[in-house]
Design a protein around this motif. Structure first.
Motif, PDB file in Angstrom:
ATOM      1  N   THR A   1       0.840  -1.196   0.000  1.00 17.27           N
ATOM      2  CA  THR A   1       0.000   0.000   0.000  1.00 17.27           C
ATOM      3  C   THR A   1       0.875   1.246   0.000  1.00 17.27           C
ATOM      4  O   THR A   1       2.070   1.182   0.314  1.00 17.27           O
ATOM      5  N   GLY A   2       0.264   2.371  -0.379  1.00 15.25           N
ATOM      6  CA  GLY A   2       0.918   3.656  -0.260  1.00 15.25           C
ATOM      7  C   GLY A   2       2.201   3.765  -1.077  1.00 15.25           C
ATOM      8  O   GLY A   2       2.284   3.365  -2.236  1.00 15.25           O
ATOM      9  N   GLU A   3       3.238   4.329  -0.433  1.00 16.78           N
ATOM     10  CA  GLU A   3       4.513   4.587  -1.117  1.00 16.78           C
ATOM     11  C   GLU A   3       5.205   3.302  -1.564  1.00 16.78           C
ATOM     12  O   GLU A   3       5.809   3.258  -2.638  1.00 16.78           O
ATOM     13  N   LEU A   4       5.121   2.262  -0.737  1.00 17.03           N
ATOM     14  CA  LEU A   4       5.732   0.978  -1.115  1.00 17.03           C
ATOM     15  C   LEU A   4       5.111   0.438  -2.403  1.00 17.03           C
ATOM     16  O   LEU A   4       5.799  -0.112  -3.261  1.00 17.03           O
ATOM     17  N   ARG A   5       3.811   0.612  -2.520  1.00 14.51           N
ATOM     18  CA  ARG A   5       3.112   0.143  -3.726  1.00 14.51           C
ATOM     19  C   ARG A   5       3.587   0.917  -4.945  1.00 14.51           C
ATOM     20  O   ARG A   5       3.859   0.328  -6.000  1.00 14.51           O
ATOM     21  N   ARG A   6       3.689   2.268  -4.817  1.00 14.32           N
ATOM     22  CA  ARG A   6       4.130   3.086  -5.964  1.00 14.32           C
ATOM     23  C   ARG A   6       5.569   2.745  -6.353  1.00 14.32           C
ATOM     24  O   ARG A   6       5.899   2.675  -7.545  1.00 14.32           O
ATOM     25  N   LYS A   7       6.444   2.525  -5.356  1.00 17.90           N
ATOM     26  CA  LYS A   7       7.831   2.163  -5.663  1.00 17.90           C
ATOM     27  C   LYS A   7       7.908   0.815  -6.388  1.00 17.90           C
ATOM     28  O   LYS A   7       8.677   0.636  -7.322  1.00 17.90           O
ATOM     29  N   LYS A   8       7.104  -0.127  -5.913  1.00 14.95           N
ATOM     30  CA  LYS A   8       7.104  -1.452  -6.559  1.00 14.95           C
ATOM     31  C   LYS A   8       6.606  -1.345  -7.997  1.00 14.95           C
ATOM     32  O   LYS A   8       7.169  -1.984  -8.907  1.00 14.95           O
ATOM     33  N   VAL A   9       5.584  -0.533  -8.237  1.00 11.25           N
ATOM     34  CA  VAL A   9       5.079  -0.352  -9.600  1.00 11.25           C
ATOM     35  C   VAL A   9       6.153   0.273 -10.483  1.00 11.25           C
ATOM     36  O   VAL A   9       6.369  -0.146 -11.627  1.00 11.25           O
ATOM     37  N   SER A  10       6.863   1.302  -9.967  1.00 13.05           N
ATOM     38  CA  SER A  10       7.935   1.937 -10.739  1.00 13.05           C
ATOM     39  C   SER A  10       9.055   0.938 -11.044  1.00 13.05           C
ATOM     40  O   SER A  10       9.605   0.911 -12.156  1.00 13.05           O
ATOM     41  N   GLU A  11       9.361   0.116 -10.062  1.00 14.30           N
ATOM     42  CA  GLU A  11      10.399  -0.902 -10.262  1.00 14.30           C
ATOM     43  C   GLU A  11      10.003  -1.888 -11.351  1.00 14.30           C
ATOM     44  O   GLU A  11      10.808  -2.247 -12.227  1.00 14.30           O
ATOM     45  N   ILE A  12       8.741  -2.307 -11.317  1.00 13.89           N
ATOM     46  CA  ILE A  12       8.273  -3.273 -12.321  1.00 13.89           C
ATOM     47  C   ILE A  12       8.230  -2.627 -13.701  1.00 13.89           C
ATOM     48  O   ILE A  12       8.566  -3.272 -14.707  1.00 13.89           O
ATOM     49  N   GLU A  13       7.838  -1.351 -13.767  1.00 14.78           N
ATOM     50  CA  GLU A  13       7.823  -0.669 -15.063  1.00 14.78           C
ATOM     51  C   GLU A  13       9.223  -0.611 -15.666  1.00 14.78           C
ATOM     52  O   GLU A  13       9.401  -0.772 -16.887  1.00 14.78           O
ATOM     53  N   ALA A  14      10.245  -0.386 -14.816  1.00 12.30           N
ATOM     54  CA  ALA A  14      11.630  -0.394 -15.304  1.00 12.30           C
ATOM     55  C   ALA A  14      12.012  -1.788 -15.804  1.00 12.30           C
ATOM     56  O   ALA A  14      12.674  -1.932 -16.840  1.00 12.30           O
ATOM     57  N   ASP A  15      11.572  -2.816 -15.066  1.00 16.05           N
ATOM     58  CA  ASP A  15      11.843  -4.191 -15.511  1.00 16.05           C
ATOM     59  C   ASP A  15      11.170  -4.479 -16.849  1.00 16.05           C
ATOM     60  O   ASP A  15      11.732  -5.171 -17.705  1.00 16.05           O
ATOM     61  N   VAL A  16       9.954  -3.980 -17.023  1.00 12.57           N
ATOM     62  CA  VAL A  16       9.231  -4.178 -18.285  1.00 12.57           C
ATOM     63  C   VAL A  16       9.991  -3.525 -19.434  1.00 12.57           C
ATOM     64  O   VAL A  16      10.100  -4.093 -20.534  1.00 12.57           O
ATOM     65  N   ARG A  17      10.528  -2.325 -19.202  1.00  7.53           N
ATOM     66  CA  ARG A  17      11.313  -1.659 -20.256  1.00  7.53           C
ATOM     67  C   ARG A  17      12.571  -2.474 -20.590  1.00  7.53           C
ATOM     68  O   ARG A  17      12.937  -2.597 -21.766  1.00  7.53           O
ATOM     69  N   GLU A  18      13.215  -3.014 -19.583  1.00  5.74           N
ATOM     70  CA  GLU A  18      14.390  -3.861 -19.837  1.00  5.74           C
ATOM     71  C   GLU A  18      13.999  -5.097 -20.634  1.00  5.74           C
ATOM     72  O   GLU A  18      14.713  -5.498 -21.568  1.00  5.74           O
ATOM     73  N   ALA A  19      12.884  -5.722 -20.266  1.00  4.75           N
ATOM     74  CA  ALA A  19      12.417  -6.902 -20.999  1.00  4.75           C
ATOM     75  C   ALA A  19      12.102  -6.544 -22.445  1.00  4.75           C
ATOM     76  O   ALA A  19      12.391  -7.312 -23.377  1.00  4.75           O
ATOM     77  N   ASP A  20      11.520  -5.348 -22.646  1.00  4.64           N
ATOM     78  CA  ASP A  20      11.217  -4.897 -24.006  1.00  4.64           C
ATOM     79  C   ASP A  20      12.501  -4.707 -24.807  1.00  4.64           C
ATOM     80  O   ASP A  20      12.562  -5.059 -25.997  1.00  4.64           O
ATOM     81  N   ASN A  21      13.540  -4.177 -24.177  1.00  4.78           N
ATOM     82  CA  ASN A  21      14.826  -4.014 -24.864  1.00  4.78           C
ATOM     83  C   ASN A  21      15.429  -5.377 -25.239  1.00  4.78           C
ATOM     84  O   ASN A  21      16.025  -5.526 -26.308  1.00  4.78           O
ATOM     85  N   VAL A  22      15.274  -6.346 -24.354  1.00  2.00           N
ATOM     86  CA  VAL A  22      15.776  -7.698 -24.653  1.00  2.00           C
ATOM     87  C   VAL A  22      15.051  -8.267 -25.869  1.00  2.00           C
ATOM     88  O   VAL A  22      15.660  -8.865 -26.759  1.00  2.00           O
ATOM     89  N   ILE A  23      13.726  -8.063 -25.925  1.00  2.10           N
ATOM     90  CA  ILE A  23      12.949  -8.552 -27.074  1.00  2.10           C
ATOM     91  C   ILE A  23      13.415  -7.871 -28.358  1.00  2.10           C
ATOM     92  O   ILE A  23      13.516  -8.512 -29.419  1.00  2.10           O
ATOM     93  N   LYS A  24      13.704  -6.573 -28.280  1.00  2.99           N
ATOM     94  CA  LYS A  24      14.187  -5.863 -29.465  1.00  2.99           C
ATOM     95  C   LYS A  24      15.522  -6.436 -29.940  1.00  2.99           C
ATOM     96  O   LYS A  24      15.754  -6.591 -31.149  1.00  2.99           O
ATOM     97  N   ARG A  25      16.396  -6.761 -28.995  1.00  2.56           N
ATOM     98  CA  ARG A  25      17.675  -7.365 -29.373  1.00  2.56           C
ATOM     99  C   ARG A  25      17.452  -8.752 -29.989  1.00  2.56           C
ATOM    100  O   ARG A  25      18.135  -9.143 -30.943  1.00  2.56           O
ATOM    101  N   MET A  26      16.505  -9.504 -29.436  1.00  4.15           N
ATOM    102  CA  MET A  26      16.167 -10.809 -30.003  1.00  4.15           C
ATOM    103  C   MET A  26      15.664 -10.648 -31.439  1.00  4.15           C
ATOM    104  O   MET A  26      16.035 -11.424 -32.334  1.00  4.15           O
ATOM    105  N   ASP A  27      14.810  -9.643 -31.648  1.00  2.00           N
ATOM    106  CA  ASP A  27      14.252  -9.394 -32.979  1.00  2.00           C
ATOM    107  C   ASP A  27      15.358  -9.054 -33.977  1.00  2.00           C
ATOM    108  O   ASP A  27      15.386  -9.586 -35.098  1.00  2.00           O
ATOM    109  N   MET A  28      16.286  -8.184 -33.567  1.00  5.58           N
ATOM    110  CA  MET A  28      17.391  -7.803 -34.452  1.00  5.58           C
ATOM    111  C   MET A  28      18.283  -9.001 -34.764  1.00  5.58           C
ATOM    112  O   MET A  28      18.706  -9.203 -35.910  1.00  5.58           O
TER     113      MET A  28
END
Length: 223
Positions: free
Chosen positions: A33-60
């Motif tokens: 809840t609260g700030e911990l929840r927002r931090k966890k969401v931000s952390e996961i969003e960063a992980d999602v961007r990293e995963a997206d970059n990995v997929i782009k490298r796989m595609d290339m």
């Protein structure tokens, strides 16, 4: 497996690990809840961007390969893109705090009865399959190395046999030459033996003629 796809397989393993981690983090949002929840969401969003970059490298990487090798890899890339899209949707729903996600969260954490029908379970199976394929590839590589060593040993043995054959052939030729020389020596000795016999006959004839002449002279004088 072909070494040309080794880099793609590495990216694939990285994505499977990353996506499994994202899925587990998403399910953990419900307990925050609260700030911990927002931090966890931000952390996961960063992980999602990293995963997206990995997929782009796989595609290339898949597009850089020959069509017969790259086509099935591009199919995998499309599946991973769809999987990441699903993770984004799950993150949005979890961030919105949907209370109806408890059952899904339990399933994603492996607490439900149908864990392997969830995206996390499917990714776990995919990661396990990738690891098994890698182990199989390693075993095949070891087998190829052993086969190459056996082939090299066979070539060495054949070369040794060829050298031994050449040695035997050379020795046989030498023996044939010796036989020819012996035959020639025998012929020469036969000719020499004949000449010796002829010389002896001539010598005996001369001696007999001389003895006959001497006896004849003595007989004439005594008479």
């Amino acid at each position: 497996m072909d070494d040309a796809t080794a880099l793609f397989r590495q990216y694939e393993t990285d994505y499977c690990n990353k996506s499994t981690d994202i899925s587990r983090k998403v399910t953990s949002i419900a307990s925050l809840t609260g700030e911990l929840r927002r931090k966890k969401v931000s952390e996961i969003e960063a992980d999602v961007r990293e995963a997206d970059n990995v997929i782009k490298r796989m595609d290339m990487e898949a597009r850089s390969l020959a069509p017969d090798k790259g086509r099935p890899l591009l199919n995998k890339v499309r599946e991973y893109k769809a999987d990441l899209t699903s993770l984004r949707e799950q993150l949005k729903q979890a961030a919105a705090g949907g209370g109806s996600e408890d059952a899904a969260a339990r399933a994603e954490l492996g607490l439900g009865d149908n864990y392997y029908s969830t995206s996390a379970g499917q990714r776990d199976r995919m990661l396990a399959a990738t690891e098994r394929m890698q182990k199989t590839s390693d075993r095949l590589q070891v087998g190829k190395q052993q086969l190459a060593e056996t082939e090299e040993l066979g070539v060495t043995i054949l070369q040794d046999l060829a050298r031994q054959r050449e040695t035997i052939t050379h020795a046989r030729d030498t023996l044939h030459g010796a036989d020819d020389n012996i035959s020639k020596a025998r012929k020469v000795l036969g000719v020499m033996s004949k000449r010796i016999v002829q010389n002896k006959i001539i010598m005996f004839g001369i001696v007999a003629f001389l003895l006959a002449a001497i006896f004849l002279i003595i007989y004439v004088k005594l008479k």
